[in-house]
Design a protein around this motif. Sequence first.
Motif, PDB file in Angstrom:
ATOM      1  N   TYR A   1       0.836  -1.198   0.000  1.00 14.25           N
ATOM      2  CA  TYR A   1       0.000   0.000   0.000  1.00 14.25           C
ATOM      3  C   TYR A   1       0.873   1.251   0.000  1.00 14.25           C
ATOM      4  O   TYR A   1       2.014   1.219   0.465  1.00 14.25           O
ATOM      5  CB  TYR A   1      -0.878   0.048   1.255  1.00 14.25           C
ATOM      6  N   ILE A   2       0.290   2.362  -0.487  1.00 14.97           N
ATOM      7  CA  ILE A   2       0.956   3.655  -0.421  1.00 14.97           C
ATOM      8  C   ILE A   2      -0.104   4.696  -0.084  1.00 14.97           C
ATOM      9  O   ILE A   2      -1.233   4.625  -0.570  1.00 14.97           O
ATOM     10  CB  ILE A   2       1.692   3.987  -1.740  1.00 14.97           C
ATOM     11  N   LEU A   3       0.256   5.631   0.780  1.00 19.70           N
ATOM     12  CA  LEU A   3      -0.669   6.674   1.214  1.00 19.70           C
ATOM     13  C   LEU A   3      -0.275   7.997   0.576  1.00 19.70           C
ATOM     14  O   LEU A   3       0.861   8.445   0.715  1.00 19.70           O
ATOM     15  CB  LEU A   3      -0.653   6.809   2.739  1.00 19.70           C
ATOM     16  N   TYR A   4      -1.224   8.614  -0.122  1.00 19.36           N
ATOM     17  CA  TYR A   4      -1.055   9.946  -0.685  1.00 19.36           C
ATOM     18  C   TYR A   4      -1.913  10.894   0.145  1.00 19.36           C
ATOM     19  O   TYR A   4      -3.086  10.603   0.395  1.00 19.36           O
ATOM     20  CB  TYR A   4      -1.539   9.998  -2.140  1.00 19.36           C
ATOM     21  N   LYS A   5      -1.359  12.038   0.571  1.00 20.94           N
ATOM     22  CA  LYS A   5      -2.122  12.993   1.371  1.00 20.94           C
ATOM     23  C   LYS A   5      -1.977  14.399   0.789  1.00 20.94           C
ATOM     24  O   LYS A   5      -0.940  14.739   0.247  1.00 20.94           O
ATOM     25  CB  LYS A   5      -1.624  13.010   2.820  1.00 20.94           C
ATOM     26  N   THR A   6      -3.033  15.188   0.944  1.00 23.81           N
ATOM     27  CA  THR A   6      -3.001  16.575   0.511  1.00 23.81           C
ATOM     28  C   THR A   6      -4.007  17.373   1.330  1.00 23.81           C
ATOM     29  O   THR A   6      -4.796  16.804   2.075  1.00 23.81           O
ATOM     30  CB  THR A   6      -3.302  16.709  -1.001  1.00 23.81           C
TER      31      THR A   6
ATOM     32  N   THR B   1     -13.729  23.084   8.358  1.00 18.59           N
ATOM     33  CA  THR B   1     -12.821  22.410   9.280  1.00 18.59           C
ATOM     34  C   THR B   1     -12.350  21.058   8.753  1.00 18.59           C
ATOM     35  O   THR B   1     -11.560  20.389   9.395  1.00 18.59           O
ATOM     36  CB  THR B   1     -13.508  22.193  10.641  1.00 18.59           C
ATOM     37  N   CYS B   2     -12.832  20.658   7.601  1.00 23.87           N
ATOM     38  CA  CYS B   2     -12.540  19.343   7.022  1.00 23.87           C
ATOM     39  C   CYS B   2     -11.766  19.558   5.731  1.00 23.87           C
ATOM     40  O   CYS B   2     -12.350  19.742   4.682  1.00 23.87           O
ATOM     41  CB  CYS B   2     -13.854  18.608   6.773  1.00 23.87           C
ATOM     42  N   LYS B   3     -10.432  19.562   5.824  1.00 23.23           N
ATOM     43  CA  LYS B   3      -9.637  19.950   4.665  1.00 23.23           C
ATOM     44  C   LYS B   3      -8.621  18.924   4.209  1.00 23.23           C
ATOM     45  O   LYS B   3      -7.936  19.153   3.238  1.00 23.23           O
ATOM     46  CB  LYS B   3      -8.908  21.263   4.973  1.00 23.23           C
ATOM     47  N   HIS B   4      -8.490  17.816   4.889  1.00 18.07           N
ATOM     48  CA  HIS B   4      -7.429  16.865   4.555  1.00 18.07           C
ATOM     49  C   HIS B   4      -7.983  15.673   3.785  1.00 18.07           C
ATOM     50  O   HIS B   4      -8.964  15.066   4.183  1.00 18.07           O
ATOM     51  CB  HIS B   4      -6.716  16.397   5.819  1.00 18.07           C
ATOM     52  N   ALA B   5      -7.345  15.379   2.675  1.00 14.74           N
ATOM     53  CA  ALA B   5      -7.729  14.225   1.859  1.00 14.74           C
ATOM     54  C   ALA B   5      -6.576  13.235   1.854  1.00 14.74           C
ATOM     55  O   ALA B   5      -5.415  13.622   1.743  1.00 14.74           O
ATOM     56  CB  ALA B   5      -8.057  14.653   0.437  1.00 14.74           C
ATOM     57  N   GLY B   6      -6.921  11.959   1.967  1.00 22.85           N
ATOM     58  CA  GLY B   6      -5.920  10.911   1.905  1.00 22.85           C
ATOM     59  C   GLY B   6      -6.403   9.800   1.003  1.00 22.85           C
ATOM     60  O   GLY B   6      -7.576   9.416   1.042  1.00 22.85           O
TER      61      GLY B   6
END
Length: 114
Positions: free
Chosen positions: A22-27, A74-79
């Motif tokens: 697996y690999i996790l991409y976050k922004t 308040t919900c700004k993070h995507a993974g």
Amino acid sequence: MSSITNSAYPLPMEQACQNYGYILYKTTVEFPGKYEMDTRGIHGRVFIYVNGEHQHTVYRKDEKQMVTLSFSLTCKHAGNTVENTGRANYGKNLKEPKGITQWIWLNNQSLGNV
């Protein structure tokens, strides 16, 4: 487990030295609202999270490749956790990269700084 790699753009798993698993991409998403995400640039199975909560699971061969994500103030993070679902050992897909293989867009915002 591999180390953290910061990049201005998404890297395929092989370029991030993560050839299997697996690999996790976050922004971070800059503005609240509903965003359409096209998952066609993801090779494998993707588990999409917003602020740590699972929203969608899409496999690259699924018929539906567009998903809608909602972001509040308040919900700004995507993974996006991408699973390498295996490799072909013959034919035209022999050297196919895994993970995010091209730019992924949320409306007009690219998922950079992963």
